[in-house]
Each structure stands twice: as C-alpha cells, then as structure tokens.
Design a protein around this motif. Structure first.
Motif, short mmCIF file in Angstrom:
data_model
loop_
_atom_site.label_atom_id
_atom_site.label_comp_id
_atom_site.label_asym_id
_atom_site.label_seq_id
_atom_site.Cartn_x
_atom_site.Cartn_y
_atom_site.Cartn_z
N PRO A 108 0.83 -1.21 0.00
CA PRO A 108 0.00 0.00 0.00
C PRO A 108 0.86 1.26 0.00
O PRO A 108 1.91 1.30 0.65
CB PRO A 108 -0.80 -0.12 1.31
CG PRO A 108 -0.77 -1.58 1.64
CD PRO A 108 0.56 -2.07 1.16
N GLU A 109 0.42 2.26 -0.73
CA GLU A 109 1.23 3.47 -0.89
C GLU A 109 1.51 4.15 0.44
O GLU A 109 2.59 4.69 0.67
CB GLU A 109 0.52 4.45 -1.84
CG GLU A 109 1.37 5.63 -2.25
CD GLU A 109 0.80 6.40 -3.42
OE1 GLU A 109 1.43 7.37 -3.85
OE2 GLU A 109 -0.28 6.01 -3.91
N ASN A 110 0.54 4.09 1.36
CA ASN A 110 0.73 4.78 2.64
C ASN A 110 1.66 4.02 3.59
O ASN A 110 2.03 4.53 4.63
CB ASN A 110 -0.62 5.02 3.32
CG ASN A 110 -1.35 3.73 3.64
OD1 ASN A 110 -1.21 2.74 2.94
ND2 ASN A 110 -2.14 3.73 4.70
N LEU A 170 5.14 -0.20 -8.83
CA LEU A 170 5.32 0.92 -7.90
C LEU A 170 4.76 2.21 -8.50
O LEU A 170 5.09 2.56 -9.64
CB LEU A 170 6.80 1.13 -7.59
CG LEU A 170 7.47 0.20 -6.59
CD1 LEU A 170 8.95 0.53 -6.49
CD2 LEU A 170 6.82 0.31 -5.21
N PRO A 171 3.93 2.94 -7.76
CA PRO A 171 3.47 4.26 -8.24
C PRO A 171 4.66 5.20 -8.39
O PRO A 171 5.70 5.01 -7.76
CB PRO A 171 2.53 4.73 -7.13
CG PRO A 171 2.12 3.48 -6.41
CD PRO A 171 3.31 2.56 -6.49
N GLU A 200 6.97 3.89 2.98
CA GLU A 200 8.13 4.38 3.73
C GLU A 200 8.38 3.59 5.01
O GLU A 200 9.53 3.28 5.34
CB GLU A 200 7.94 5.86 4.06
CG GLU A 200 8.04 6.77 2.84
CD GLU A 200 8.01 8.23 3.22
OE1 GLU A 200 9.04 8.73 3.73
OE2 GLU A 200 6.98 8.88 3.00
N SER A 201 7.31 3.23 5.73
CA SER A 201 7.51 2.47 6.97
C SER A 201 8.03 1.07 6.70
O SER A 201 8.82 0.54 7.48
CB SER A 201 6.20 2.41 7.77
OG SER A 201 5.19 1.76 7.04
N GLU A 202 7.60 0.46 5.59
CA GLU A 202 8.08 -0.88 5.25
C GLU A 202 9.51 -0.85 4.74
O GLU A 202 10.33 -1.70 5.08
CB GLU A 202 7.17 -1.52 4.20
CG GLU A 202 5.80 -1.93 4.71
CD GLU A 202 5.87 -3.02 5.76
OE1 GLU A 202 6.67 -3.95 5.59
OE2 GLU A 202 5.14 -2.91 6.76
#
Length: 340
Positions: A77-79, A121-122, A82-84
């Motif tokens: 998921p796009e949101n 990937l977007p 970064e955390s992943e």
C-alpha cells in the motif's frame, strides 16, 4: 509408462532445473556478476521463477551469509511504503510499535533486497526508491538521522521497463539505476526440453512428499509438451501436484484431470473471448448508498464490483486480468484496498 534416462538432478543449479542453452547462458551470466554490487533486473512472465533466480544470485554472492529480504511491490500500500522500506521511530504515528521498526533497507544493510513486480510501484514511490539508491542512505519515518545502507538491489518485472519508461509509466532515471544487469527468463513454451526435466523433478518431489509411486504415461507427457503453459513453471508444478493427489492408480494418464481444480485448463486453451459485457446498472445496484461518499470512493467501489464480476465470469483472477489487459497483482491490490 514413461521412464526418464536422464536424471533431472544433473541439471539442477541451486533450485533451478534447466538444460536450455539460453537459460544456461543466463545462469553463467549471473555467476559472473554475483559478487558485484550492481543492480539486477530479472525479466520474465509470471511463473517463470524470477524469485528463484534472485535467490540464486544472493546464494552465489559474497553476501550469502547476510540478510536476504523480499517484498512484492504490487501488494505494498502506498501509505505504508516508507515504513516498510525505511522503518519508523517509536511513537511516529498511531498504532506504531513502541520499540519502532526496522525497514527492509536497514535489515538488508549488507545483504540483498529483492523487489518483485517493481513495475507496479506508483511514481511517487519510485522517486523515494531512487533517492535511496542514489544516496545510499535514508531517514526513518519520524526520525532525523540519516542511515547508510549497502543493500544490493535485485528487481523483477514481467513488463518491459524500458518501454514503460518511454511511455511515462516508470521513471527513466530509476530504470537506468536498476537495469545495470538485465537477466531474461524464457517462458516454458519456448524451452520444451525443460518441461520433461521439470515434470520428472516435480513428480519425484511429490512422490516423496505424499508417499506415492506415481508414474507418467506417454500420452500425458505429449499433452504436457503440446500445452503452452501460460502460467509457466508454477502452473506445471501445481498441475502435476493436483494430478498426483487426484489420479486413480499409479499411472498418470488421464488428461481430463487437467480440466479440474484450478480452472487453469479448458481443453488446453486459455479463455480466448471475453465474457459478455458486464451491465453497469447491475453493478450500480450492488453499491452501498447508505452513506455519503466522495467521487473517489464511489469510483473505487464500482471498480471492485466490476473486477469481482469479471473474476466470477472468467473463472479466475488470472483470466480476468487477461481479459481486462492488466496483471493479476493489480486486480488483487484493487480488491484488497477495500480492507485498508
């Protein structure tokens, strides 16, 4: 009954079995670059074994004793990107672990990071990935300190990234950053000699796993060789396992079993015509109108209903994707987005 004079294990490299000259040349090429830090893109259709080749590169490199991690970019998921990928600091956001979290770039700091289906990937995520690859450092979500990374990147795609970048769907600079060493895998229909090797290798595996003594008939092997295997090695393996489990007797000979189970076979042909047009009115009737929604929410709900209807009519997610001219992973991500 068909017996094999050639032992498939003679043609095994790590977990890869092939005697196709082109594929052997690709393995030779991989060995040459395994110890380098150069990025690699593995191109191949779904089911050709791109992940196995990524593992082969890591296994043959001087990073073999370091961490190896993989992520499917199509399901990320796009949101959560970064955390992943970069991790986060304690208390960075609601629901964050009190101890924080390491991202994949930190986990594989001296190892290998495999980015499967990187074409999905977007563009916004592509720019963030490019920055890390260029600068070799990143910042955790909620943090300020820059963290260095020496992760070796291997990407995989079933789409031509060069063509995609020319059409604006993939960043050109990211393409050149990733595509240092391209590796191409042939579909199974173009290496029929491997169909025989793989069939006997998988048959030996399933006989051992299930305590069976199945053998394959000449008729069935001829059917295997005639089939186009749109799902490639994965489809062959799944089909053979189904036959071992469902066939009566020890001789696998009934090609009728190829039509059973997964719906992947229909008289050895893929769905050639799209199903009847899905009526818009029926889809709208199934939409939840009990609460006020934005145009984006309404559009996404309609899209999910449309995908479900095509999957139902086509018989599988893969066939629906073929009819809708997209990939199964894209459809899966759109369906799962409802749960986010």
């Amino acid at each position: 009954m068909l017996s094999l004079k050639i032992d498939p294990e003679q043609y095994r490299n790590y977990n890869i079995i092939t005697r196709n000259p082109f594929m052997l040349e690709q393995l030779k090429r991989i060995r040459k670059i395994s110890n380098s830090t150069a990025s690699v893109v593995i191109y191949g259709e779904t089911g050709t074994g791109k992940e196995l080749y990524a593992e082969f590169i890591h296994h043959n490199s001087n990073r073999r004793n370091e961490a190896y991690a993989k992520i499917n970019c199509a399901t990320l998921p796009e949101n959560l990107f970064e955390s992943e990928m970069f991790g986060y600091m304690p208390g960075s956001f609601t629901g964050a672990l009190k101890s924080g979290k390491k991202g994949l770039f930190e986990i594989t700091e001296k190892g290998t990071l495999f980015l499967d289906e990187v074409a999905e990937l977007p563009l916004s995520q592509q720019s963030k990935l490019l920055r890390v690859l260029q600068e070799k450092k990143f910042v955790k979500v909620g943090g300020n300190a820059e963290i260095k990374t020496d992760a070796r990147i291997i990407a995989a795609s079933n789409i031509d990234l060069k063509k995609m970048s020319a059409e604006g769907g993939f960043r050109r600079d990211l393409y050149y950053r990733l595509n240092v060493i391209p590796v191409r895998l042939l579909p199974l229909r173009e290496r029929k000699e491997d169909v025989i090797l793989l069939t006997f290798a998988f048959l030996n595996e399933f006989n051992q796993n299930y305590g069976a003594e199945k053998k394959i008939s000449v008729k069935l092997m001829e059917a295997f060789l005639d089939h186009s295997w749109p799902g490639n090695v994965r489809e062959l393996k799944n089909t053979l396992e189904r036959m071992v489990l469902l066939a009566d007797g020890d001789l696998l000979k009934d090609t009728g079993l190829l039509q059973e189970g997964s719906g992947e076979f229909e008289a050895f042909e893929e769905l050639s015509q799209p199903p009847a047009f899905v009526g818009i009115s029926s889809l709208l009737a199934n939409m939840d109108s009990s609460k006020t929604k934005s145009l984006k929410e309404i559009t996404e709900e309609f899209e999910r209903n449309l995908i479900r209807e095509y999957v139902k009519r086509c018989g599988s997610l893969r066939k629906a994707a073929a009819v809708l001219h997209t990939s199964p992973s894209v459809l899966s991500r759109k369906l799962n987005k409802e749960e986010k």
